[in-house]
Write an enzyme that holds these catalytic residues in place. Structure first.
Site, PDB file in Angstrom:
ATOM      1  N   SER A   1       0.889  -1.167   0.000  1.00  0.00           N
ATOM      2  CA  SER A   1       0.000   0.000   0.000  1.00  0.00           C
ATOM      3  C   SER A   1       0.924   1.214   0.000  1.00  0.00           C
ATOM      4  O   SER A   1       2.119   1.079   0.277  1.00  0.00           O
ATOM      5  CB  SER A   1      -0.836  -0.046   1.280  1.00  0.00           C
TER       6      SER A   1
ATOM      7  N   TYR B   1      -1.698   0.429  10.464  1.00  0.00           N
ATOM      8  CA  TYR B   1      -1.573  -0.081   9.086  1.00  0.00           C
ATOM      9  C   TYR B   1      -0.174   0.184   8.505  1.00  0.00           C
ATOM     10  O   TYR B   1       0.423  -0.703   7.898  1.00  0.00           O
ATOM     11  CB  TYR B   1      -2.644   0.593   8.229  1.00  0.00           C
TER      12      TYR B   1
HETATM   13  N1  LIG Z   1      -8.783  -1.423  -0.618  1.00  0.00           N
HETATM   14  C1  LIG Z   1      -7.865  -0.484  -0.853  1.00  0.00           C
HETATM   15  O1  LIG Z   1      -8.194   0.690  -1.128  1.00  0.00           O
HETATM   16  C2  LIG Z   1      -6.395  -0.856  -0.810  1.00  0.00           C
HETATM   17  C3  LIG Z   1      -5.435   0.122  -1.128  1.00  0.00           C
HETATM   18  C4  LIG Z   1      -4.090  -0.239  -1.120  1.00  0.00           C
HETATM   19  C5  LIG Z   1      -3.716  -1.530  -0.789  1.00  0.00           C
HETATM   20  N2  LIG Z   1      -4.662  -2.441  -0.473  1.00  0.00           N
HETATM   21  C6  LIG Z   1      -4.239  -3.800  -0.134  1.00  0.00           C
HETATM   22  O2  LIG Z   1      -4.805  -4.679  -1.089  1.00  0.00           O
HETATM   23  C7  LIG Z   1      -5.068  -5.950  -0.482  1.00  0.00           C
HETATM   24  C8  LIG Z   1      -6.527  -6.322  -0.696  1.00  0.00           C
HETATM   25  O3  LIG Z   1      -7.330  -5.338  -0.060  1.00  0.00           O
HETATM   26  P1  LIG Z   1      -8.917  -5.336  -0.247  1.00  0.00           P
HETATM   27  O4  LIG Z   1      -9.404  -4.073   0.381  1.00  0.00           O
HETATM   28  O5  LIG Z   1      -9.253  -5.636  -1.654  1.00  0.00           O
HETATM   29  O6  LIG Z   1      -9.295  -6.564   0.720  1.00  0.00           O
HETATM   30  P2  LIG Z   1     -10.739  -7.073   1.205  1.00  0.00           P
HETATM   31  O7  LIG Z   1     -11.806  -6.652   0.259  1.00  0.00           O
HETATM   32  O8  LIG Z   1     -10.880  -6.712   2.644  1.00  0.00           O
HETATM   33  O9  LIG Z   1     -10.551  -8.654   1.086  1.00  0.00           O
HETATM   34  C9  LIG Z   1      -9.650  -9.333   1.906  1.00  0.00           C
HETATM   35  C10 LIG Z   1      -9.536 -10.764   1.409  1.00  0.00           C
HETATM   36  O10 LIG Z   1      -8.622 -11.481   2.241  1.00  0.00           O
HETATM   37  C11 LIG Z   1      -9.272 -12.662   2.764  1.00  0.00           C
HETATM   38  N3  LIG Z   1      -8.658 -12.908   4.075  1.00  0.00           N
HETATM   39  C12 LIG Z   1      -8.591 -12.059   5.124  1.00  0.00           C
HETATM   40  N4  LIG Z   1      -7.920 -12.634   6.142  1.00  0.00           N
HETATM   41  C13 LIG Z   1      -7.564 -13.873   5.722  1.00  0.00           C
HETATM   42  C14 LIG Z   1      -6.866 -14.944   6.309  1.00  0.00           C
HETATM   43  N5  LIG Z   1      -6.396 -14.875   7.577  1.00  0.00           N
HETATM   44  N6  LIG Z   1      -6.672 -16.081   5.594  1.00  0.00           N
HETATM   45  C15 LIG Z   1      -7.152 -16.183   4.336  1.00  0.00           C
HETATM   46  N7  LIG Z   1      -7.813 -15.189   3.706  1.00  0.00           N
HETATM   47  C16 LIG Z   1      -8.028 -14.048   4.400  1.00  0.00           C
HETATM   48  C17 LIG Z   1     -10.744 -12.281   2.800  1.00  0.00           C
HETATM   49  O11 LIG Z   1     -11.615 -13.397   2.773  1.00  0.00           O
HETATM   50  P3  LIG Z   1     -12.179 -14.040   4.154  1.00  0.00           P
HETATM   51  O12 LIG Z   1     -12.589 -12.894   5.031  1.00  0.00           O
HETATM   52  O13 LIG Z   1     -13.300 -14.935   3.748  1.00  0.00           O
HETATM   53  O14 LIG Z   1     -11.029 -14.793   4.704  1.00  0.00           O
HETATM   54  C18 LIG Z   1     -10.853 -11.522   1.462  1.00  0.00           C
HETATM   55  O15 LIG Z   1     -10.873 -12.441   0.375  1.00  0.00           O
HETATM   56  C19 LIG Z   1      -4.687  -5.786   0.994  1.00  0.00           C
HETATM   57  O16 LIG Z   1      -3.383  -6.267   1.198  1.00  0.00           O
HETATM   58  C20 LIG Z   1      -4.739  -4.297   1.217  1.00  0.00           C
HETATM   59  O17 LIG Z   1      -3.911  -3.881   2.278  1.00  0.00           O
HETATM   60  C21 LIG Z   1      -6.001  -2.148  -0.477  1.00  0.00           C
END
Ligand SMILES: NC(=O)c1ccc[n+]([C@@H]2O[C@H](COP(=O)([O-])OP(=O)(O)OC[C@H]3O[C@@H](n4cnc5c(N)ncnc54)[C@H](OP(=O)(O)O)[C@@H]3O)[C@@H](O)[C@H]2O)c1
Length: 272
Positions: free
Chosen positions: A141, A154
């Site tokens: 991120s 974070y």
């Molecule tokens: N969203 C943003 O704006 C943004 C910006 C920059 C970077 N990022 C990064 O991009 C990545 C994805 O973010 P997102 O917002 O798209 O995520 P999200 O929608 O919250 O989805 C998280 C995913 O991880 C799975 N998960 C969580 N804990 C887990 C565990 N212990 N074991 C296995 N699976 C697990 C969840 O499924 P279950 O809950 O069913 O396990 C889900 O599939 C992250 O690393 C985040 O830091 C996001």
């Protein structure tokens, strides 16, 4: 029709958010894709959203913060499909809050989610990735690069992921495995403005609930971030920052922390 020789990509956190877009990108490129998440129903729902006619996708429910579950998962994958070309460590979660109120338990959870899951998967995947000369992509991120305000623990967790990524890249290079970090800014999604309820903490300004803790950076289309993952795999790039122009601002901040702080405050206004 995808051949049995098609490369295999495993996407952690593949049942929601960015992970689903990354999976779609790899399917479009002819990969066999394995999605991993904890909740089986969520995984199944994600598969229905994917263009499976263009490839093969399977789901593996697993809590990736649990060493025994990760070991069992990769043992199964070692038998079938028996190969792995790309591991995308996409599991992660953000946070909101002031650093003065950050509790060790909360920080521990964030490190489990953002660092330990990637560590365990990378360790377990290594024999297969070494055999294929494969690639590990860690999803960081902008918080991997800078410590912005109001994002709780974070930045600590994502900085740790950045350090781990570089160490892994250096150690695994002689073994033919490439490791890279993608550091995207806020990613567009339908629930972007509603993910963080900070109303119970009056010490936080309302901007803290916004994507990126209230940065003025425009949300990235998730498809663009998925394209960057593919680019990292193809070019074996070490480090991608999105949007790219921020790399120069990050470099300026490292050279002159005073100027870096000023730039960060400019890019995260205090307006509610
Ligand atoms: N969203 C943003 O704006 C943004 C910006 C920059 C970077 N990022 C990064 O991009 C990545 C994805 O973010 P997102 O917002 O798209 O995520 P999200 O929608 O919250 O989805 C998280 C995913 O991880 C799975 N998960 C969580 N804990 C887990 C565990 N212990 N074991 C296995 N699976 C697990 C969840 O499924 P279950 O809950 O069913 O396990 C889900 O599939 C992250 O690393 C985040 O830091 C996001």
């Amino acid at each position: 029709m995808v051949s049995h020789d098609a490369p295999v990509a495993l996407i952690t956190g593949g049942s929601a958010g960015l992970g689903v877009h990354v999976a779609a990108r790899f399917l479009a490129d002819g990969y066999r894709v394995i999605l991993v998440g904890r909740d089986e129903d969520r995984l199944r729902a994600a598969i229905t959203r994917l263009p499976t006619s263009s490839g093969v996708v399977s789901a593996e429910p697993c809590d990736l913060s649990k060493p025994a579950q990760v070991a069992a998962l990769f043992e199964r994958l070692g038998d079938n499909p028996g190969r792995l070309d790309v591991l995308v460590n996409c599991v992660g979660s953000s946070d909101r809050g002031l650093i003065e109120k950050l509790q060790p338990e909360k920080l521990g959870d964030l490190i489990q989610q953002n660092v330990v899951t990637a560590l365990l998967c990378s360790q377990a995947a290594l024999p297969m990735l070494e055999a294929s000369g494969g690639v590990i992509v860690n999803i960081g991120s902008l918080a991997s690069k800078v410590g912005a305000r109001y994002i709780g623990g974070y930045a600590i967790a994502k900085h740790a992921l950045a350090g781990m990524t570089q160490q892994m890249r250096l150690e695994l290079k002689p073994r033919g495995v490439h490791v890279g970090l993608i550091s995207p800014g806020p990613i567009r999604r339908d629930d972007a403005g509603r993910r963080y309820d900070t109303s119970d903490d009056p010490s936080l300004p309302s901007q803290a609930a916004k994507p990126g803790g209230g940065t003025t950076i425009k949300g990235l289309p998730p498809e663009r971030v998925a394209d960057a993952v593919m680019k990292m795999v193809r070019r074996r790039s070490p480090d991608i920052v999105m949007p790219g122009y921020l790399r120069i601002l990050i470099a300026i901040g490292h050279a002159s922390p005073r100027l870096g702080d000023w730039l960060l405050l400019r890019f995260s206004s205090d307006k509610g």
